[in-house]
Design an enzyme around this catalytic site. Structure first.
Site, short mmCIF file in Angstrom:
data_model
loop_
_atom_site.label_atom_id
_atom_site.label_comp_id
_atom_site.label_asym_id
_atom_site.label_seq_id
_atom_site.Cartn_x
_atom_site.Cartn_y
_atom_site.Cartn_z
N LYS B 107 -50.69 -30.67 24.57
CA LYS B 107 -50.76 -29.26 24.93
C LYS B 107 -50.44 -27.87 25.02
O LYS B 107 -50.23 -27.55 26.19
CB LYS B 107 -49.23 -30.17 23.79
CG LYS B 107 -49.72 -29.40 22.73
CD LYS B 107 -48.70 -29.48 20.72
CE LYS B 107 -49.05 -29.28 20.26
NZ LYS B 107 -50.18 -30.51 19.71
N GLU B 131 -46.63 -37.39 28.34
CA GLU B 131 -45.81 -37.80 27.55
C GLU B 131 -45.98 -37.61 26.45
O GLU B 131 -45.35 -36.86 25.41
CB GLU B 131 -45.63 -39.27 27.61
CG GLU B 131 -44.26 -39.93 26.75
CD GLU B 131 -42.53 -39.19 27.40
OE1 GLU B 131 -42.30 -39.16 28.04
OE2 GLU B 131 -42.13 -37.86 26.25
N VAL B 134 -45.21 -33.27 24.03
CA VAL B 134 -44.40 -32.38 23.82
C VAL B 134 -43.77 -34.21 22.76
O VAL B 134 -43.18 -35.35 23.68
CB VAL B 134 -43.34 -32.17 25.07
CG1 VAL B 134 -42.18 -31.58 23.66
CG2 VAL B 134 -44.00 -31.44 25.20
N ILE B 138 -42.09 -39.88 20.93
CA ILE B 138 -39.98 -39.75 21.68
C ILE B 138 -40.26 -39.60 23.50
O ILE B 138 -41.12 -38.36 23.65
CB ILE B 138 -39.83 -38.03 21.75
CG1 ILE B 138 -39.35 -38.45 19.43
CG2 ILE B 138 -37.77 -38.19 21.96
CD1 ILE B 138 -38.97 -37.04 19.16
N GLY B 189 -49.92 -34.38 3.85
CA GLY B 189 -50.50 -34.75 5.20
C GLY B 189 -49.69 -33.87 6.60
O GLY B 189 -50.24 -34.49 7.47
N GLU B 192 -51.88 -28.68 8.17
CA GLU B 192 -53.31 -28.36 8.39
C GLU B 192 -53.52 -27.49 7.35
O GLU B 192 -52.80 -26.96 6.69
CB GLU B 192 -53.67 -27.77 9.52
CG GLU B 192 -52.91 -28.72 10.84
CD GLU B 192 -53.94 -29.61 11.21
OE1 GLU B 192 -54.78 -29.99 11.14
OE2 GLU B 192 -53.26 -30.51 11.76
N ASP B 203 -47.61 -23.94 18.49
CA ASP B 203 -47.32 -25.31 18.33
C ASP B 203 -46.42 -25.71 19.30
O ASP B 203 -45.83 -25.96 20.47
CB ASP B 203 -46.84 -26.24 17.12
CG ASP B 203 -46.84 -27.54 17.70
OD1 ASP B 203 -47.82 -28.04 18.07
OD2 ASP B 203 -45.53 -28.18 17.36
N LYS B 207 -44.88 -26.11 23.07
CA LYS B 207 -44.08 -27.48 23.93
C LYS B 207 -42.53 -27.02 24.79
O LYS B 207 -42.16 -27.87 25.92
CB LYS B 207 -43.52 -28.57 22.66
CG LYS B 207 -44.34 -28.82 22.47
CD LYS B 207 -44.36 -29.44 20.47
CE LYS B 207 -45.20 -30.44 20.32
NZ LYS B 207 -45.46 -30.80 18.29
N GLY B 305 -47.39 -37.53 14.66
CA GLY B 305 -48.53 -38.86 13.98
C GLY B 305 -48.59 -39.83 14.83
O GLY B 305 -49.29 -39.87 15.43
#
Lengths: 430, 430
Positions: B107, B131, B134, B138, B189, B192, B203, B207, B305
C-alpha cells in the site's frame, strides 16, 4: 487492428434494460476511457416499439424482431435483458452461434439452462457474463470468479431477494402481518402484482443455484435446491423471534458438507441479532462468502432496481469489451469442473424453532420434551406462555439435529392429545 | 503456443508471503484448473535464507538476492511482498523492465509511487495488480475497477485499519483506555511493537489515497490526504459517544465535492449506531462505496492477516495468469485520467462533537454558544454534566459547518475565562 467502436445489441428495454441504457448514457465518457474504445447502442429489440419508455431512445434504434439484433454482423455484444427461459435461451444461443459474446442478467435462464449456455460459450471462446443475475448491483459473481478464486469456498449465505426482505422488515418493525406487508411492498413497487416467485422463494432459489455452482465448481441444478417461502410466517412468529433475540430472514444457503457433498437451500430462518445478515433491512441484499483463506467476507447493497442492476450489466459490458479489444474472449469461462452430491434436506442438520399450542395443564411440557428426546433432539431453550385459561403456547429452540429426525418428532408431537397444533417450525441459523 | 506452466517469483516471505504460499499450496489443483495452466513457485527472495519460516519451503527455492528473481528469464510473474517504498520500487520497476507483470500488496509503495509504477507498467502493456494493498482479503480494488466501473463514484468511506478498529472496539466495549487497549492489541498480535503507522492513521491514509485514485479516476497523492490518528481518544469520549448514540471509528473518507474537486481524509469520527460502519468490530474492515447508479454497496471482511491477504494476492495471480495465457496483459490499466483538486481540510464541511471542561456557574453555556453563533455554527444538541462542585463538562454536537470556522470558534472558546479546557473535538459523520 484494434476496434475503435464496440456496438451493443440489447434485447429488452424494461426495468433493467432502461437502467442499463441510462447508466451507459450518464457515464459514457468515463466508461469509454476505461475501455479504450467508443461504445454505441446499435439496436434494441422490444416487444412493442410504440410503448412509452422509462428512457428516451431514438425510435430508429428499436425493433420488435430480436433477430435484427442477433443476426446483425455489426453487433459486437448482445445484452439479454428480457428474462425468463424462452425465448431467452434461443436468443442467447443464436448470439453465441453468431460469434457474439453475451451479457445477461437472467437468473432463471442461468439457473435452469446454465450448462447448455456455458458450454456453447466455451466452445467458441466467447464470454457469457451475468453479474446482474444475482444481487442487483452488488459485485458478487466477478469477485467469486476472480478476487476470491484462490479460496476453497466453504459456505455462501445470503439475503438475495429484496421483496421478501422488505416484507419481513415491515412485519418485524411495524408488527404487520404477511398480507398487509405484501400489500405495502406492492404499493411501493417492490413486489409484483403476482408475487409468487418472490414470496415462495423461487427467485432466491435461482440465485443460490448460480452462486453454489460457482462456489463449489460444480453445477447445482435448481431442482436440487430445497425451497420454502415466507408465506407461513405469522405475526406471532415475529414476536417470539424478537423476544428470543432473533431476526427472521429469508436466507439462501450453500454449504460444503464434504469434498463430495454440499447442501443448498432457501428458507426463512431465525438469525441471532448479532449475525451480520440480521441487520440487513428493507430491499437490501447481503451475501456472506466464507473461504478457507479469506474467512468471512460480506457484500452488501441494493439487490434489485433499474439503476443498480444496470450498474452490474454495464460492469459486464466493460469487462466483455476489454476482452473483445484484447482478443481474450472466454478468458474466465465456466468453472463447473466437479460433480458434487446435493444432500437431501432430511439429512441437513440445523437448529429449529418450533411453536405449538397446547393444553395448559401439568406434564404437557414433559410429554413433548419426551418425544424430542426419543428422536435424539436436544433442547436449547423452551418458553411457555399462557394464552387463555385452558391454553398455552410453547416455543422450543433445539440444538442442531437432522431435519429428518425433527420432521418425525413433529409428526409425533402433533398426534399427542395434549397438543392442539404445531403452528410453525423454522430453522435457526448461526 | 499456449503456456502450460506459469512460474512465480516471490519477493518476501513474511506474513503475507507465507500466507500466499500457503493458499497456493492448499488450493493448487483448483486454482490451476481455473487458470488452465500449472502454477509453480520458481524462486523466493528473502533477507535471510536461514531464518525459520511460517511455511515450510524447499531451501533451494530461497535466495537472498532479489535479482535472482527479477532477472530470471523463467519467472513469468513477480509477486512483491516485501513492503515499504525502497527497494520495493526499484524491484518492481526492474521486473517491469524485464517484461514481467507484477502482483503487489504494498500500500505504501502504491500510495507514494503509484504514478511511476502504473506508467512503467502501462508503457509495456504489463499488469500491475494490487488487490492485497487495501482491505486484506476483501475484494475491493477489482470490483471498483470492473463490476462498479460503470458508476461515477460519489464517495468511498471505510474502516480500513484493523489494528485501530480493534483498539477502539476494546475501548468501547470494555471501557479500557487507549494505552491499555493498545497493549492488548499488541499481545494479540494485531499491533506492531511500533504501532505508529496504525494509530497515527498513516496505514489508512495510504489505503484511502489508493481507493480515491481509483474512485475519482485521478491520482490522489498521500500528502493531500488529511490524516489524524486515534491517540487522543479518551475513555470519556467513548462514554459520551455511547450515551449520545454513536460509535467512535477511525474512518477513511474520499468524497466528491464537484466535478473538479474532492476531499480525502482519515480521522476518528462519531458514527450514528445505525450507520453500516458503526457495527464493524475488532479487526474487521468494511468499505462503503457510493456510486451514482448502484447506490451504496459495502464490502466487509478481515482487513489483514496472513491468509486473508494471501487470498487477495492469489486472486491477483490468477487474474494476471489469465492475461498471460490470453496475451491480454495490461487489459485493465491505470485509470487516473483526470486532474482533481483536493479541497483543504479547512473547507471540508461536517458536524462536530466538542467536549469541554467549564466552570459550573450561570451563563457559561450561553457564552460558549455565543462564540459558536458568531462563527455561524449552529448547534444540534448540547449536554452538560456536573463533574465537581465547581466544574462541569459540556458536550456539543454541531450541525454541518466548515472545519475552518470550527477551528476558529474553538480557539476563541479556549480563551474564554470560564472555559478550563476544550478536551477534544471529533467529527461526526453520517
Amino acid at each position: 487492428m484494434r476496434k475503435e467502436v464496440i456496438q451493443l445489441g440489447i434485447l429488452g428495454l424494461g426495468v433493467v434494460g432502461s437502467g442499463t441504457v441510462e447508466v451507459l448514457r450518464r457515464n459514457r465518457e468515463s466508461i469509454e476511457r476505461k475501455i479504450g474504445a467508443r461504445l454505441e447502442i446499435r439496436r434494441i429489440a422490444v416487444r412493442d416499439v410504440n410503448k412509452p419508455r422509462r428512457v428516451a431512445v431514438d425510435h430508429s434504434l428499436l425493433t420488435n424482431n430480436a433477430y435484427d439484433v442477433l443476426d446483425d454482423p455489426q453487433v459486437d455484444i448482445v445484452v439479454e435483458l428480457i428474462g425468463g427461459v424462452h425465448p431467452a435461451k434461443e436468443y442467447v444461443l443464436r448470439a453465441l452461434e453468431n460469434g457474439k459474446p453475451v451479457v445477461s442478467a437472467n437468473k432463471e435462464l442461468l439457473a435452469k439452462e446454465g450448462a447448455d449456455i456455458m458450454m456453447a460459450a466455451g466452445r467458441r471462446h466467447l464470454d457469457f457474463a451475468f453479474e446482474g443475475s444475482v444481487g442487483g448491483g452488488i459485485p458478487i459473481i466477478q469477485p467469486m470468479k476472480n478476487a476470491l478464486a484462490g479460496n476453497r469456498i466453504e459456505r455462501v449465505m445470503g439475503i438475495v431477494n429484496g421483496t421478501t426482505n422488505y416484507i419481513l422488515t415491515k412485519m418485524a418493525e411495524d408488527g404487520t402481518d404477511f398480507e398487509q406487508a405484501l400489500k405495502e411492498a406492492q404499493a411501493q413497487g417492490y413486489a409484483e402484482a403476482d408475487p409468487g416467485a418472490d414470496v415462495n422463494g423461487h427467485d432466491a432459489q435461482y440465485k443460490i443455484a448460480i452462486l453454489a455452482s460457482i462456489a463449489f465448481t460444480a453445477r447445482v441444478r435448481v431442482d436440487d435446491v430445497y425451497c420454502e417461502g415466507i408465506t407461513k410466517i405469522t405475526r406471532a412468529d415475529m414476536e417470539w423471534a424478537k423476544q428470543l433475540g432473533y431476526a427472521v430472514k429469508l436466507v439462501a444457503i450453500a454449504q460444503e458438507v464434504s469434498a463430495k457433498a454440499v447442501q443448498v437451500r432457501v428458507h426463512p430462518a431465525l438469525l441471532p441479532l448479532s449475525h451480520p445478515l440480521a441487520s440487513v433491512r428493507d430491499v437490501y441484499n447481503a451475501i456472506l462468502v466464507r473461504g478457507d483463506a479469506v474467512g468471512d467476507v460480506m457484500f452488501y447493497g441494493r439487490g434489485a432496481g433499474s439503476l443498480p442492476t444496470g450498474s452490474a450489466v454495464v460492469g459486464d459490458i466493460i469487462d466483455v469489451s476489454r476482452n473483445l479489444l484484447f482478443g481474450s474472449g472466454g478468458r474466465v469461462g465456466c468453472t463447473c469442473f466437479d460433480q458434487r452430491y446435493v444432500v437431501p434436506m432430511e439429512q441437513v442438520e440445523t437448529s429449529y424453532y418450533v411453536r405449538m399450542r397446547v393444553q395448559d395443564r401439568p406434564n404437557v411440557l414433559a410429554q413433548v420434551a419426551g418425544v424430542f428426546g426419543v428422536h435424539n433432539i436436544s433442547i436449547s431453550s423452551v418458553v411457555q406462555r399462557q394464552t387463555s385459561p385452558q391454553e398455552a403456547e410453547i416455543v422450543w429452540i433445539t440444538h442442531r439435529a437432522p431435519e429428518g429426525a425433527v420432521r418425525h418428532a413433529i409428526a409425533e408431537i402433533q398426534r399427542l392429545p395434549v397438543v392442539m397444533e404445531v403452528c410453525n417450525t423454522l430453522r435457526v441459523e448461526a
